[in-house]
Design an enzyme around this catalytic site. Structure first.
Site, mmCIF file in Angstrom:
data_model
loop_
_atom_site.group_PDB
_atom_site.id
_atom_site.type_symbol
_atom_site.label_atom_id
_atom_site.label_comp_id
_atom_site.label_asym_id
_atom_site.label_seq_id
_atom_site.Cartn_x
_atom_site.Cartn_y
_atom_site.Cartn_z
ATOM 1 C CE1 TYR A 39 -2.998 -3.157 0.217
ATOM 2 C CE2 TYR A 39 -3.262 -2.387 2.663
ATOM 3 C CZ TYR A 39 -3.639 -3.137 1.371
ATOM 4 O OH TYR A 39 -4.453 -4.244 1.672
ATOM 5 C CG HIS A 97 -1.074 -8.398 -0.034
ATOM 6 N ND1 HIS A 97 -0.606 -7.250 0.211
ATOM 7 C CD2 HIS A 97 -2.055 -8.328 -0.282
ATOM 8 C CE1 HIS A 97 -1.666 -6.217 -0.118
ATOM 9 N NE2 HIS A 97 -2.663 -7.157 -0.338
HETATM 10 N N1 LIG Z 1 -5.585 -8.585 1.059
HETATM 11 C C1 LIG Z 1 -6.093 -8.160 0.104
HETATM 12 O O1 LIG Z 1 -5.647 -8.535 -1.246
HETATM 13 C C2 LIG Z 1 -6.967 -7.005 0.167
HETATM 14 C C3 LIG Z 1 -7.438 -6.483 -1.083
HETATM 15 C C4 LIG Z 1 -8.403 -5.426 -0.713
HETATM 16 C C5 LIG Z 1 -8.640 -4.752 0.282
HETATM 17 N N2 LIG Z 1 -7.711 -4.972 1.338
HETATM 18 C C6 LIG Z 1 -7.920 -4.479 2.760
HETATM 19 O O2 LIG Z 1 -9.290 -4.447 2.957
HETATM 20 C C7 LIG Z 1 -9.626 -3.036 3.130
HETATM 21 C C8 LIG Z 1 -11.225 -2.878 3.010
HETATM 22 O O3 LIG Z 1 -11.485 -3.003 1.532
HETATM 23 P P1 LIG Z 1 -11.589 -1.780 0.599
HETATM 24 O O4 LIG Z 1 -11.304 -0.490 1.194
HETATM 25 O O5 LIG Z 1 -11.084 -2.295 -0.779
HETATM 26 O O6 LIG Z 1 -13.332 -1.778 0.351
HETATM 27 P P2 LIG Z 1 -14.232 -1.270 1.204
HETATM 28 O O7 LIG Z 1 -14.063 -1.432 2.671
HETATM 29 O O8 LIG Z 1 -15.452 -2.590 1.064
HETATM 30 O O9 LIG Z 1 -15.065 0.089 0.823
HETATM 31 C C9 LIG Z 1 -14.336 0.986 0.961
HETATM 32 C C10 LIG Z 1 -15.361 1.938 0.482
HETATM 33 O O10 LIG Z 1 -16.579 2.181 1.093
HETATM 34 C C11 LIG Z 1 -16.958 3.423 1.632
HETATM 35 N N3 LIG Z 1 -17.659 3.263 2.702
HETATM 36 C C12 LIG Z 1 -17.243 2.672 3.963
HETATM 37 N N4 LIG Z 1 -18.083 2.651 4.897
HETATM 38 C C13 LIG Z 1 -19.144 3.261 4.280
HETATM 39 C C14 LIG Z 1 -20.170 3.623 4.849
HETATM 40 N N5 LIG Z 1 -20.567 3.581 6.337
HETATM 41 N N6 LIG Z 1 -21.167 4.628 4.455
HETATM 42 C C15 LIG Z 1 -20.817 4.624 2.820
HETATM 43 N N7 LIG Z 1 -19.767 4.464 2.237
HETATM 44 C C16 LIG Z 1 -19.122 3.682 3.058
HETATM 45 C C17 LIG Z 1 -15.749 4.127 1.391
HETATM 46 O O11 LIG Z 1 -16.246 5.490 1.206
HETATM 47 P P3 LIG Z 1 -15.783 6.865 2.100
HETATM 48 O O12 LIG Z 1 -14.515 7.049 2.287
HETATM 49 O O13 LIG Z 1 -16.389 7.883 1.445
HETATM 50 O O14 LIG Z 1 -16.562 6.335 3.565
HETATM 51 C C18 LIG Z 1 -14.819 3.405 0.431
HETATM 52 O O15 LIG Z 1 -14.877 4.129 -0.688
HETATM 53 C C19 LIG Z 1 -8.781 -2.101 2.605
HETATM 54 O O16 LIG Z 1 -8.605 -0.804 2.935
HETATM 55 C C20 LIG Z 1 -7.477 -3.079 2.754
HETATM 56 O O17 LIG Z 1 -6.929 -2.743 3.963
HETATM 57 C C21 LIG Z 1 -7.002 -6.284 1.096
#
Ligand SMILES: NC(=O)c1ccc[n+]([C@@H]2O[C@H](COP(=O)([O-])OP(=O)(O)OC[C@H]3O[C@@H](n4cnc5c(N)ncnc54)[C@H](OP(=O)(O)O)[C@@H]3O)[C@@H](O)[C@H]2O)c1
Length: 264
Positions: A39, A97
């Site tokens: 990241y 990862h």
């Molecule tokens: N291991 C892996 O390969 C892998 C892959 C992908 C992700 N990850 C990890 O998982 C974490 C989460 O996944 P992600 O960030 O991809 O997706 P996510 O958490 O499903 O979605 C994040 C998005 O949802 C919005 N959101 C969150 N809470 C909300 C709410 N209560 N109301 C409205 N919108 C909301 C956020 O916008 P706002 O900012 O406007 O709230 C942001 O744009 C990542 O940050 C990372 O740490 C790991």
């Protein structure tokens, strides 16, 4: 410390923003922070942790080693880089990862174990592992978690059953599918019935499935509301209705070169 039931995701937060969001989340009550070498924000995440000024033992910090570090045994050096960037003495959990394509799972786990034995991390885990890969990993060492895409629009029940049988938790990345998981009508209707918001229903369903979500949000109101979702109980009939949404089996995190054969 056991892994707290909700964490803060930090991808794709960058310079300045990750520090602010991590500090705000910790002030709100989050105690579990997810980052990764890939990241490019470990330094910023570490600054946010320092700004919160909490006892280190009250925090659960997770980072990940890039899969290309395993071929030439650069895992220890990579983990040391992460510690320096995070400005921590140890991380609670270190994950690979993605499953490296050119290194046997057993060898990957041995390298992570060596890092744990050196005291750099308290536990080891994996991410994006399939069921056979998970079985192979568990045959070598104790695996704390498999961090995978998990939300209302993907059927991960077979993977969850496998992880349960091996005593491994699942961590849910993309738990609100970047907004798509709270769009279905059923999610909205359950939210209205329970006096909650659709994102809270999407997260509370994950918790009801026994999985640990790590939502990312840049907004204090969403961070607070996501944390409050931990107290939302979804009645059994609504859980059945929501679980039916997973039959669509939509996977949003795709990496042509990295991803394993998901159906293995
Ligand atoms: N291991 C892996 O390969 C892998 C892959 C992908 C992700 N990850 C990890 O998982 C974490 C989460 O996944 P992600 O960030 O991809 O997706 P996510 O958490 O499903 O979605 C994040 C998005 O949802 C919005 N959101 C969150 N809470 C909300 C709410 N209560 N109301 C409205 N919108 C909301 C956020 O916008 P706002 O900012 O406007 O709230 C942001 O744009 C990542 O940050 C990372 O740490 C790991």
């Amino acid at each position: 410390m056991n892994m707290p039931p909700i964490g803060l995701g930090t991808w794709p937060l960058r310079e300045g923003e990750a520090e602010r969001v991590v500090a705000e989340a910790l002030a709100l009550g989050y105690r579990h922070i997810d980052t990764a070498q890939m990241y490019g924000n470990e330094g910023d995440v570490g600054a946010g942790i320092a700004a919160a000024n909490l006892p280190r033992e009250d925090l659960y910090v997770v980072t990940k080693v890039h899969q290309d570090r395993f071929g030439e045994d650069r895992v220890m050096a990579s983990a040391e880089d992460s510690l320096r960037a995070l400005d921590c003495d140890y991380v609670d959990l270190l994950l690979v990862h993605w499953p490296p394509k050119d290194v046997a799972v057993e060898r990957v786990v041995e390298q992570l174990e060596a890092v744990r034995e050196a005291g750099i991390c308290r536990a080891i885990g994996v991410s994006n592992f399939t069921r056979p890969q998970l079985r192979a990993a568990a045959s070598v060492a104790r695996i704390e978690t498999n961090q995978v895409e998990y939300h209302l629009l993907i059927d991960q029940a077979p993977l969850k059953a496998e992880a349960d049988s091996l005593g491994i938790s699942l961590t849910a990345y993309m738990p609100v599918a970047r907004g798509k998981a709270f769009q279905p009508e059923a999610v909205y209707e359950v939210a209205v019935k329970l006096g909650a918001t659709p994102p809270q229903v999407a997260l509370a369903w994950i918790v009801a499935m026994g999985v640990i979500p790590i939502p990312m949000s840049t907004k204090p109101a969403n961070l607070a509301s996501n944390l409050a979702a931990m107290d939302l109980e979804i009645p059994p009939d609504d859980l059945v209705r929501l679980t039916a949404l997973t039959a669509g089996h939509q996977r949003f995190c795709r990496h042509a070169t990295w991803e394993p054969d998901w159906d293995a």
